[in-house]
Design a protein around this motif. Structure first.
Motif, mmCIF file in Angstrom:
data_model
loop_
_atom_site.group_PDB
_atom_site.id
_atom_site.type_symbol
_atom_site.label_atom_id
_atom_site.label_comp_id
_atom_site.label_asym_id
_atom_site.label_seq_id
_atom_site.Cartn_x
_atom_site.Cartn_y
_atom_site.Cartn_z
ATOM 1 N N SER A 267 5.337 -2.931 -3.063
ATOM 2 C CA SER A 267 6.602 -2.190 -3.136
ATOM 3 C C SER A 267 6.466 -0.955 -4.016
ATOM 4 O O SER A 267 6.976 0.120 -3.683
ATOM 5 C CB SER A 267 7.713 -3.096 -3.687
ATOM 6 O OG SER A 267 7.960 -4.178 -2.820
ATOM 7 N N LEU A 268 5.782 -1.088 -5.149
ATOM 8 C CA LEU A 268 5.569 0.059 -6.031
ATOM 9 C C LEU A 268 4.812 1.163 -5.310
ATOM 10 O O LEU A 268 5.159 2.347 -5.414
ATOM 11 C CB LEU A 268 4.812 -0.377 -7.288
ATOM 12 C CG LEU A 268 5.595 -1.217 -8.300
ATOM 13 C CD1 LEU A 268 4.662 -1.725 -9.394
ATOM 14 C CD2 LEU A 268 6.744 -0.412 -8.907
ATOM 15 N N ASN A 269 3.765 0.795 -4.588
ATOM 16 C CA ASN A 269 3.001 1.797 -3.857
ATOM 17 C C ASN A 269 3.810 2.416 -2.718
ATOM 18 O O ASN A 269 3.706 3.614 -2.454
ATOM 19 C CB ASN A 269 1.707 1.178 -3.315
ATOM 20 C CG ASN A 269 0.609 1.118 -4.351
ATOM 21 O OD1 ASN A 269 0.140 2.142 -4.840
ATOM 22 N ND2 ASN A 269 0.209 -0.088 -4.717
ATOM 23 N N ALA A 270 4.623 1.595 -2.049
ATOM 24 C CA ALA A 270 5.477 2.125 -0.982
ATOM 25 C C ALA A 270 6.509 3.097 -1.549
ATOM 26 O O ALA A 270 6.793 4.140 -0.950
ATOM 27 C CB ALA A 270 6.172 0.973 -0.252
ATOM 28 N N LEU A 271 7.049 2.787 -2.713
ATOM 29 C CA LEU A 271 7.993 3.698 -3.373
ATOM 30 C C LEU A 271 7.308 5.000 -3.756
ATOM 31 O O LEU A 271 7.870 6.095 -3.598
ATOM 32 C CB LEU A 271 8.586 3.033 -4.616
ATOM 33 C CG LEU A 271 9.606 1.919 -4.377
ATOM 34 C CD1 LEU A 271 9.906 1.173 -5.678
ATOM 35 C CD2 LEU A 271 10.900 2.489 -3.787
#
Length: 311
Positions: A267-271
């Motif tokens: 999720s952090l990387n997608a954000l």
């Protein structure tokens, strides 16, 4: 009459165990309408067992890919199933009533989860504010009224599974185009984001529930929602905190494919990718700092993970 309804619906349960039979049942001109008719009458007028059997039959029918769209588009079916899924939140009675209500809610959410696997249904169901509200109330329900705090008793086990079905439904309907993700994030003043963050941060929460909450957050990420997620008061911190510990070092009980550590770091990387070209500088800085914090902790565990989507 009650005995006839119990027997009739029990026979349908036996038919619904056969995959090929469920397709024929879904195409029957009156069967879905009959199930809806039974469920729209309160328990007492219709025996509890007939209610439960009808929901069980519908949930099994919804397991069949060929039935999913037909069922979800049937007049009043989603209305009726969502109403059944909300039954625990509409009663104020004694423990036996809650026990019966939880069984109905359990089967209703199993049906909704099965229906939500179809891509067309994901979009249709994501636009149902009554469903989103019912999911939120169910996930937030930690105990069954009158049952005490025994997490391992039969009611506690059924409640946990019901909450997992609700989160699974939410995870599926969050896997939709960006406008639907934005709608889910903003409905009822961001109720879902608050609930997901609270669930993800709770050390008292069951690991499987926390894992599912992080899977929902991952599915909610899009260019339209990224800034909202990053600027939420606690959500970014909950992602970073869960990602600090590599998945192979997490507590026993966490799943592999959807572990809190794995899904939160994804999720952090997608954000990070979502705000790379159209997000504010403040958001880009916040999410990159969170990712670097995670990488530093993982280096400590000799588990450094490369930063995705960076230039």
């Amino acid at each position: 009459a009650h005995m006839c309804l119990r027997s009739l619906t029990k026979v349908l349960c036996h038919y619904a165990r056969v995959h090929s039979a469920t397709m024929s049942m879904a195409h029957h001109p009156r069967l879905l309408s009959l199930m809806i008719f039974l469920l729209q009458h309160p328990v007492g007028i219709i025996p509890f067992e007939a209610h439960h059997n009808a929901l069980w039959v519908l949930a099994n029918m919804a397991c069949c890919n060929e039935n999913m769209q037909r069922m979800a588009s049937h007049d009043r079916l989603l209305d009726t199933i969502i109403q059944a899924a909300n039954i625990m939140h509409e009663i104020d009675e004694t423990r036996p009533i809650h026990h019966h209500a939880l069984r109905l809610q359990h089967s209703a959410f199993r049906c909704l989860l099965n229906l939500s696997w179809d891509q067309h249904n994901k979009t249709l169901m994501s636009e149902r504010d009554d469903l989103v509200k019912t999911i939120g109330k169910t996930v937030d329900m930690k105990t069954v009224p009158g049952s005490g705090n025994e997490a391992r008793n039969s009611l506690g086990t059924m409640l946990l599974q019901t909450r997992m079905f609700a989160l699974g439904t939410l995870r599926n309907i969050a896997h939709t185009p960006s406008p639907q993700k934005f709608r889910l994030c903003t409905t009822q003043d961001g109720m879902l984001l608050n609930l997901l963050s609270e669930t993800a941060l709770s050390v008292e929460e069951d690991p499987s529930v926390r894992d599912k909450a992080f899977a929902v957050i991952f599915n909610l990420v899009s260019p339209d929602t990224a800034e909202m997620l990053i600027l939420h008061p606690t959500l970014l911190d909950s992602l970073a905190e869960a990602a600090l510990v590599p998945s192979n070092l997490q507590l026993q009980g966490a799943s592999t494919a959807e572990s809190a550590s794995t899904m939160s770091f994804r999720s952090l990387n997608a954000l990070n990718q979502a705000v790379a070209t159209r997000g504010s500088e403040d958001c880009r800085v916040k999410v990159r700092q969170a990712i670097e914090q995670v990488n530093m902790a993982r280096r400590f565990h000799n588990m450094a993970v490369p930063l995705e989507g960076t230039i």
